[in-house]
Every structure is written in structure tokens, then in C-alpha cells.
Design an enzyme around this catalytic site. Sequence first.
Site, PDB file in Angstrom:
ATOM      1  N   HIS A 198      -6.647 -34.670  25.407  1.00  0.00           N
ATOM      2  CA  HIS A 198      -5.982 -33.867  26.433  1.00  0.00           C
ATOM      3  C   HIS A 198      -5.450 -34.734  27.566  1.00  0.00           C
ATOM      4  O   HIS A 198      -4.479 -34.354  28.224  1.00  0.00           O
ATOM      5  CB  HIS A 198      -6.943 -32.806  26.966  1.00  0.00           C
ATOM      6  CG  HIS A 198      -7.064 -31.613  26.074  1.00  0.00           C
ATOM      7  ND1 HIS A 198      -6.783 -30.331  26.484  1.00  0.00           N
ATOM      8  CD2 HIS A 198      -7.417 -31.507  24.764  1.00  0.00           C
ATOM      9  CE1 HIS A 198      -6.956 -29.488  25.479  1.00  0.00           C
ATOM     10  NE2 HIS A 198      -7.358 -30.183  24.428  1.00  0.00           N
TER      11      HIS A 198
ATOM     12  N   ARG B 274     -12.427 -34.925  22.785  1.00  0.00           N
ATOM     13  CA  ARG B 274     -11.417 -33.939  23.176  1.00  0.00           C
ATOM     14  C   ARG B 274     -10.768 -34.324  24.508  1.00  0.00           C
ATOM     15  O   ARG B 274      -9.567 -34.154  24.711  1.00  0.00           O
ATOM     16  CB  ARG B 274     -12.061 -32.555  23.294  1.00  0.00           C
ATOM     17  CG  ARG B 274     -11.048 -31.444  23.568  1.00  0.00           C
ATOM     18  CD  ARG B 274     -11.682 -30.087  23.535  1.00  0.00           C
ATOM     19  NE  ARG B 274     -10.677 -29.056  23.776  1.00  0.00           N
ATOM     20  CZ  ARG B 274     -10.862 -28.004  24.562  1.00  0.00           C
ATOM     21  NH1 ARG B 274     -12.019 -27.827  25.184  1.00  0.00           N
ATOM     22  NH2 ARG B 274      -9.907 -27.106  24.734  1.00  0.00           N
TER      23      ARG B 274
ATOM     24  N   ASN C   5      -7.270 -26.429  29.727  1.00  0.00           N
ATOM     25  CA  ASN C   5      -8.179 -27.535  30.054  1.00  0.00           C
ATOM     26  C   ASN C   5      -9.488 -27.081  30.695  1.00  0.00           C
ATOM     27  O   ASN C   5     -10.362 -27.912  30.954  1.00  0.00           O
ATOM     28  CB  ASN C   5      -7.482 -28.519  30.992  1.00  0.00           C
ATOM     29  CG  ASN C   5      -6.498 -29.418  30.275  1.00  0.00           C
ATOM     30  OD1 ASN C   5      -6.676 -29.721  29.094  1.00  0.00           O
ATOM     31  ND2 ASN C   5      -5.453 -29.845  30.969  1.00  0.00           N
TER      32      ASN C   5
ATOM     33  N   HIS D 193     -11.812 -33.192  14.482  1.00  0.00           N
ATOM     34  CA  HIS D 193     -12.490 -31.904  14.408  1.00  0.00           C
ATOM     35  C   HIS D 193     -13.729 -31.945  13.526  1.00  0.00           C
ATOM     36  O   HIS D 193     -14.334 -30.909  13.259  1.00  0.00           O
ATOM     37  CB  HIS D 193     -11.521 -30.825  13.908  1.00  0.00           C
ATOM     38  CG  HIS D 193     -10.496 -30.440  14.913  1.00  0.00           C
ATOM     39  ND1 HIS D 193      -9.322 -29.792  14.593  1.00  0.00           N
ATOM     40  CD2 HIS D 193     -10.457 -30.619  16.270  1.00  0.00           C
ATOM     41  CE1 HIS D 193      -8.614 -29.582  15.691  1.00  0.00           C
ATOM     42  NE2 HIS D 193      -9.280 -30.086  16.725  1.00  0.00           N
ATOM     43  N   THR D 194     -14.105 -33.122  13.084  1.00  0.00           N
ATOM     44  CA  THR D 194     -15.364 -33.263  12.347  1.00  0.00           C
ATOM     45  C   THR D 194     -16.565 -33.176  13.288  1.00  0.00           C
ATOM     46  O   THR D 194     -17.695 -33.016  12.834  1.00  0.00           O
ATOM     47  CB  THR D 194     -15.402 -34.600  11.571  1.00  0.00           C
ATOM     48  OG1 THR D 194     -16.522 -34.602  10.698  1.00  0.00           O
ATOM     49  CG2 THR D 194     -15.498 -35.803  12.502  1.00  0.00           C
TER      50      THR D 194
ATOM     51  N   ASP E  87     -17.765 -37.953  10.333  1.00  0.00           N
ATOM     52  CA  ASP E  87     -17.581 -38.365   8.953  1.00  0.00           C
ATOM     53  C   ASP E  87     -16.293 -37.743   8.410  1.00  0.00           C
ATOM     54  O   ASP E  87     -15.479 -37.237   9.178  1.00  0.00           O
ATOM     55  CB  ASP E  87     -18.794 -37.947   8.111  1.00  0.00           C
ATOM     56  CG  ASP E  87     -19.099 -36.453   8.214  1.00  0.00           C
ATOM     57  OD1 ASP E  87     -18.244 -35.694   8.716  1.00  0.00           O
ATOM     58  OD2 ASP E  87     -20.190 -36.036   7.784  1.00  0.00           O
TER      59      ASP E  87
END
Length: 328
Positions: free
Chosen positions: A70, A66, A95, A193-194, A255
Site C-alpha cells: 500500500h 500489506r 488504508n 496472500h499466502t 509458502d
Amino acid sequence: METTKSMFLSLLVSFIFISCCYVSSVKAALSFDFYAASCPNAELMIRNTVSRASSNDPSVPGKLLRLVFHDCFVEGCDASLMLQGNNTEQSDPANRSVGGFSVIESAKRLLEIFCPGTVSCADIVALAARDAVEIAGGPRIQIPTGRRDGMVSIASNVRPNIIDTSFTMDEMVKLFSNKGLSLLDLVILSGAHTIGSAHCNTFRSRFQQDSNGTLKLVDQTIDTNYADELMRQCPVTAQPSVTVNNDPETSMLFDNQYYRNLLAHKVLFPSDSVLLSNINTKKMVEDFANDQQLFYVNWGAAFVKLTSVGVKTDEEGEIRRSCTATNV
């Protein structure tokens, strides 16, 4: 099925050929052996730092992934997000929940001992995110280095340059396009987002508080059983610090489960769900859900593009002595 998959692969090859011009123009000042002479063990030291931190805290890979998003979307991949102080990017509310800073700083301190004034914080951020993916079970990829650290970090630059979880497809496509990233890149990079987690307020818009003070589902694009579980984990009384895993199935494993979750309508954000609203992106989601290797191969190409956005090289920027402040 085979025909449609072949068509997709054909389109993918065409996309890679067309997009290589953009990537190669950025890579011109970066190289895969940038530190070969000046700090030959730089990447190993960064990898070991990320590995140790991840062993102590399994949430580290998601935080580092992440962090690079950002950072790169605001001012380019120049570690501007690492700078501390009033009105810097870190001070923007978007943030404040970003983590992983201490891992980057640990790697920087180590590198300053063995290779002082040599390895940029921008490269550490990119390499640490790359390593985080592999440590979480994802593919091992190579990325070019040679980024220099930016000297500008302004809070007001954050909101116009990052994806909000409530964004529509058009809003996301426009922002990605502004960064030189394609529709395919959008689908692939959403696969981040996994792993990782999110605070309850980031998807609260999918629910509404009724007159009795309880939550009610208002977003019909989400699986009702999954929605019930989210309301259980994030009641109205939940503390602001409460988080939920992005992936309810394999939360610590990088994954292709994200795409399976998406097809089952079990994703946290409206900005994830909208990937099914477009016929082209839905087809990509289906292909990645069915073929993890296809996702991994494409992840490598998209991640190189992401970490090449707006890079500063040669005489631009500086090599900070500390990632938290510009050199004086």
C-alpha cells in the site's frame, strides 16, 4: 510436463533479462551496502524489531507485507503511508485496516538512538516487509537501500493507485504496468496472500443476502465447501472487525500454498480468482503450485522490483526524524 516447464523457465530467463534494465535504472541510486558506514547494524536492528513483534503477534508479518504494498503503489516506496493527519493516505478507507505501523515506528525510534537522522522510514518499511517474509518461513533475500522519505501524503491518491479486490485481470495488468511491473510480477506478488488476513467486507461481493437475511453464493468461481465456510465465519451479523485468513491451509507460513488454493478455487478475492482466467497466468500459477523453490526465487526478483517503485533518492525527499510526520 517437463517440456512446458522448460518453456516457462526459458520465458522467465528472457523476462529477467529484459526487465533488468528497468530495475537497474532504479537501483543506480540505491545500493546493497548503503548503511555500511553510516549505520552498519541498521538491518539487524530492524530484523530484531520485526522478530520480537512477530513473536508477540503472529499476524505481524502479514500486516507488514500489506503495508509495503500500500505504501509503494501510492507515491512510490517513500513511507508516505506512515504520515498521519487529516486527508493523508491513512485516512482513506482502503488504508484504515492496514496494520504494522507501530512496528515501523519502534524500529525508527531505536535507529534514531544509535544512528540519528540516518535511516529513512521508507527503507525501514521495505526492510521490515522483507524480514517479515523470512520470519514467516519464506526466502531470505537482499534488497538495495538508500530510499528517502516523501513529503506528500494525500488520501485522493490512494484509490487510483491500489488494487481493489474486485478488479478484473485487465484492470490489474494496467495498474501493475503503470508501476513498471509485469504480468509475471503480478502473479508472483499475488502470492503474498499466502499469509495475512482480510475483513469480511473485502470479499462480500461473492455473496448476496436473500429475502430471509441469509447469505447466498453468487460467484461460481469459488469452491462451494469453501464458500460455506466463509459464510459461517462471516455471517450477515458479523462485526466489521471480523477477519478471515487469506490462506485457509497454512495461514501463518509463507509458502506456495496460495497457488494450490487458487487451483482448488479456495481463495478469498475475485482478483485472485481471475488469475485462472488467462492462459498465461494460469500456467504460471500451476508452475508455482508445483515448485515452491521456483516461487521463492521469483519472489526475490519481484520483491526487489516492487520496493524500487518510484523511490526517492539523493536530494529528493528527506530523512524523517519520526515516521508519522515530516520534519519541521
